[in-house]
Design a protein around this motif. Structure first.
Motif, PDB file in Angstrom:
ATOM      1  N   GLY A 104       0.758  -1.240   0.000  1.00  0.00           N
ATOM      2  CA  GLY A 104       0.000   0.000   0.000  1.00  0.00           C
ATOM      3  C   GLY A 104       0.789   1.290   0.000  1.00  0.00           C
ATOM      4  O   GLY A 104       0.213   2.369  -0.129  1.00  0.00           O
ATOM      5  N   SER A 105       2.137   1.200   0.134  1.00  0.00           N
ATOM      6  CA  SER A 105       2.867   2.462   0.222  1.00  0.00           C
ATOM      7  C   SER A 105       4.220   2.496  -0.484  1.00  0.00           C
ATOM      8  O   SER A 105       4.682   3.566  -0.841  1.00  0.00           O
ATOM      9  CB  SER A 105       3.057   2.851   1.686  1.00  0.00           C
ATOM     10  OG  SER A 105       3.745   1.842   2.372  1.00  0.00           O
ATOM     11  N   TYR A 106       4.872   1.376  -0.673  1.00  0.00           N
ATOM     12  CA  TYR A 106       6.197   1.383  -1.291  1.00  0.00           C
ATOM     13  C   TYR A 106       6.068   1.272  -2.814  1.00  0.00           C
ATOM     14  O   TYR A 106       5.460   0.335  -3.328  1.00  0.00           O
ATOM     15  CB  TYR A 106       7.057   0.230  -0.770  1.00  0.00           C
ATOM     16  CG  TYR A 106       7.256   0.291   0.716  1.00  0.00           C
ATOM     17  CD1 TYR A 106       8.145   1.188   1.290  1.00  0.00           C
ATOM     18  CD2 TYR A 106       6.531  -0.552   1.562  1.00  0.00           C
ATOM     19  CE1 TYR A 106       8.314   1.247   2.660  1.00  0.00           C
ATOM     20  CE2 TYR A 106       6.700  -0.501   2.933  1.00  0.00           C
ATOM     21  CZ  TYR A 106       7.586   0.402   3.474  1.00  0.00           C
ATOM     22  OH  TYR A 106       7.748   0.465   4.828  1.00  0.00           O
ATOM     23  N   LYS A 107       6.671   2.222  -3.521  1.00  0.00           N
ATOM     24  CA  LYS A 107       6.578   2.243  -4.980  1.00  0.00           C
ATOM     25  C   LYS A 107       7.510   1.194  -5.596  1.00  0.00           C
ATOM     26  O   LYS A 107       8.689   1.116  -5.262  1.00  0.00           O
ATOM     27  CB  LYS A 107       6.925   3.619  -5.521  1.00  0.00           C
ATOM     28  CG  LYS A 107       6.732   3.727  -7.015  1.00  0.00           C
ATOM     29  CD  LYS A 107       7.032   5.113  -7.521  1.00  0.00           C
ATOM     30  CE  LYS A 107       6.889   5.160  -9.026  1.00  0.00           C
ATOM     31  NZ  LYS A 107       7.242   6.468  -9.563  1.00  0.00           N
ATOM     32  N   VAL A 108       6.946   0.415  -6.498  1.00  0.00           N
ATOM     33  CA  VAL A 108       7.689  -0.572  -7.277  1.00  0.00           C
ATOM     34  C   VAL A 108       7.416  -0.263  -8.742  1.00  0.00           C
ATOM     35  O   VAL A 108       6.266  -0.067  -9.134  1.00  0.00           O
ATOM     36  CB  VAL A 108       7.221  -2.012  -6.946  1.00  0.00           C
ATOM     37  CG1 VAL A 108       7.901  -3.031  -7.847  1.00  0.00           C
ATOM     38  CG2 VAL A 108       7.460  -2.330  -5.475  1.00  0.00           C
ATOM     39  N   THR A 109       8.464  -0.183  -9.545  1.00  0.00           N
ATOM     40  CA  THR A 109       8.316   0.113 -10.963  1.00  0.00           C
ATOM     41  C   THR A 109       8.857  -1.045 -11.783  1.00  0.00           C
ATOM     42  O   THR A 109       9.962  -1.531 -11.524  1.00  0.00           O
ATOM     43  CB  THR A 109       9.075   1.405 -11.340  1.00  0.00           C
ATOM     44  OG1 THR A 109       8.596   2.467 -10.519  1.00  0.00           O
ATOM     45  CG2 THR A 109       8.867   1.763 -12.796  1.00  0.00           C
ATOM     46  N   ILE A 110       8.066  -1.486 -12.751  1.00  0.00           N
ATOM     47  CA  ILE A 110       8.546  -2.508 -13.690  1.00  0.00           C
ATOM     48  C   ILE A 110       8.655  -1.849 -15.064  1.00  0.00           C
ATOM     49  O   ILE A 110       7.853  -0.986 -15.416  1.00  0.00           O
ATOM     50  CB  ILE A 110       7.622  -3.751 -13.731  1.00  0.00           C
ATOM     51  CG1 ILE A 110       6.179  -3.378 -14.072  1.00  0.00           C
ATOM     52  CG2 ILE A 110       7.679  -4.491 -12.414  1.00  0.00           C
ATOM     53  CD1 ILE A 110       5.253  -4.574 -14.207  1.00  0.00           C
ATOM     54  N   ARG A 111       9.689  -2.236 -15.800  1.00  0.00           N
ATOM     55  CA  ARG A 111       9.929  -1.662 -17.129  1.00  0.00           C
ATOM     56  C   ARG A 111      10.332  -2.760 -18.102  1.00  0.00           C
ATOM     57  O   ARG A 111      11.037  -3.695 -17.733  1.00  0.00           O
ATOM     58  CB  ARG A 111      11.066  -0.639 -17.071  1.00  0.00           C
ATOM     59  CG  ARG A 111      10.750   0.595 -16.290  1.00  0.00           C
ATOM     60  CD  ARG A 111      11.906   1.603 -16.388  1.00  0.00           C
ATOM     61  NE  ARG A 111      11.664   2.694 -15.479  1.00  0.00           N
ATOM     62  CZ  ARG A 111      12.271   2.839 -14.299  1.00  0.00           C
ATOM     63  NH1 ARG A 111      13.195   1.986 -13.919  1.00  0.00           N
ATOM     64  NH2 ARG A 111      11.978   3.856 -13.522  1.00  0.00           N
ATOM     65  N   ILE A 112       9.896  -2.568 -19.338  1.00  0.00           N
ATOM     66  CA  ILE A 112      10.302  -3.452 -20.436  1.00  0.00           C
ATOM     67  C   ILE A 112      10.923  -2.569 -21.507  1.00  0.00           C
ATOM     68  O   ILE A 112      10.384  -1.515 -21.853  1.00  0.00           O
ATOM     69  CB  ILE A 112       9.099  -4.220 -21.016  1.00  0.00           C
ATOM     70  CG1 ILE A 112       8.478  -5.104 -19.934  1.00  0.00           C
ATOM     71  CG2 ILE A 112       9.527  -5.045 -22.229  1.00  0.00           C
ATOM     72  CD1 ILE A 112       7.224  -5.815 -20.361  1.00  0.00           C
ATOM     73  N   ARG A 113      12.058  -3.014 -22.004  1.00  0.00           N
ATOM     74  CA  ARG A 113      12.762  -2.250 -23.038  1.00  0.00           C
ATOM     75  C   ARG A 113      12.522  -2.866 -24.410  1.00  0.00           C
ATOM     76  O   ARG A 113      12.082  -3.996 -24.521  1.00  0.00           O
ATOM     77  CB  ARG A 113      14.252  -2.197 -22.705  1.00  0.00           C
ATOM     78  CG  ARG A 113      14.463  -1.451 -21.386  1.00  0.00           C
ATOM     79  CD  ARG A 113      15.918  -1.304 -21.031  1.00  0.00           C
ATOM     80  NE  ARG A 113      16.050  -0.618 -19.761  1.00  0.00           N
ATOM     81  CZ  ARG A 113      16.064   0.700 -19.610  1.00  0.00           C
ATOM     82  NH1 ARG A 113      15.974   1.478 -20.665  1.00  0.00           N
ATOM     83  NH2 ARG A 113      16.184   1.242 -18.418  1.00  0.00           N
ATOM     84  N   GLU A 135      -5.810  -5.692  -6.094  1.00  0.00           N
ATOM     85  CA  GLU A 135      -4.808  -6.465  -5.356  1.00  0.00           C
ATOM     86  C   GLU A 135      -4.054  -7.410  -6.274  1.00  0.00           C
ATOM     87  O   GLU A 135      -3.968  -8.608  -6.033  1.00  0.00           O
ATOM     88  CB  GLU A 135      -5.479  -7.245  -4.225  1.00  0.00           C
ATOM     89  CG  GLU A 135      -5.999  -6.344  -3.128  1.00  0.00           C
ATOM     90  CD  GLU A 135      -6.538  -7.125  -1.958  1.00  0.00           C
ATOM     91  OE1 GLU A 135      -6.347  -8.354  -1.907  1.00  0.00           O
ATOM     92  OE2 GLU A 135      -7.156  -6.499  -1.088  1.00  0.00           O
ATOM     93  N   ASN A 136      -3.502  -6.882  -7.344  1.00  0.00           N
ATOM     94  CA  ASN A 136      -2.654  -7.679  -8.232  1.00  0.00           C
ATOM     95  C   ASN A 136      -1.740  -6.759  -9.012  1.00  0.00           C
ATOM     96  O   ASN A 136      -1.835  -5.545  -8.914  1.00  0.00           O
ATOM     97  CB  ASN A 136      -3.505  -8.574  -9.143  1.00  0.00           C
ATOM     98  CG  ASN A 136      -4.309  -7.777 -10.141  1.00  0.00           C
ATOM     99  OD1 ASN A 136      -3.760  -7.036 -10.943  1.00  0.00           O
ATOM    100  ND2 ASN A 136      -5.625  -7.911 -10.095  1.00  0.00           N
TER     101      ASN A 136
END
Length: 152
Positions: A20-29, A88-89
């Protein structure tokens, strides 16, 4: 995992929240030609120091799809703790199948597996898919299982 820089352009990214609070970033190049195959780099920022990894495919499309599946695999341990757009996914597809009459029941099984008994249902689906594979593929699969010391 080692810190690497990529020269490839990010073609897709998503921001998630962990707990609910920690930012997670996923990236595809962008997938790029690498010898006979293609590599598509992906990364996760904000979890366990995970950095750039390549997914390799026979063409750019396969490399891209494998990168999405690899991201989903790497995020598996955080299911129930990640949210995307208030859900929630992680919003990544459970499988890369088309929703036609032949695949509808498989999609339902996969959705159930995501909610309950994932390992058992995943093994069930893998066993059924292996049974449909050509004899040559089944023989290689069985040889790999024996090498890994898994029972038949």
């Amino acid at each position: 995992m080692s810190k690497q820089k990529s020269k490839q352009k990010v073609i897709a990214s998503r921001s998630l929240l962990l707990d609910g609070s920690y930012k997670v970033t996923i990236r595809i190049r962008r997938p790029v030609k690498s010898g006979e195959d293609y590599d598509c780099e992906y990364e996760i920022k904000g979890l366990d120091d995970f950095d750039l990894q390549p997914a390799r495919g026979v063409d750019a499309m396969q490399a891209l799809l494998l990168a999405i599946q690899a991201l989903r695999h790497h995020l598996r341990g955080y299911r129930g703790r990640l949210s995307w757009l208030g859900t929630e996914n992680d919003g990544l597809p459970a499988s890369m199948v088309f929703r036609d009459a032949l695949n509808e029941s498989l999609c339902q099984v996969i959705e159930i597996a995501e909610k309950h008994h994932e390992a058992e249902v995943t093994q069930f689906v893998a066993d059924r898919m292996a049974a449909r594979a050509p004899e040559e593929v089944r023989a290689k699969f069985e040889a790999a299982k024996r090498e890994a010391g898994e029972p038949d």
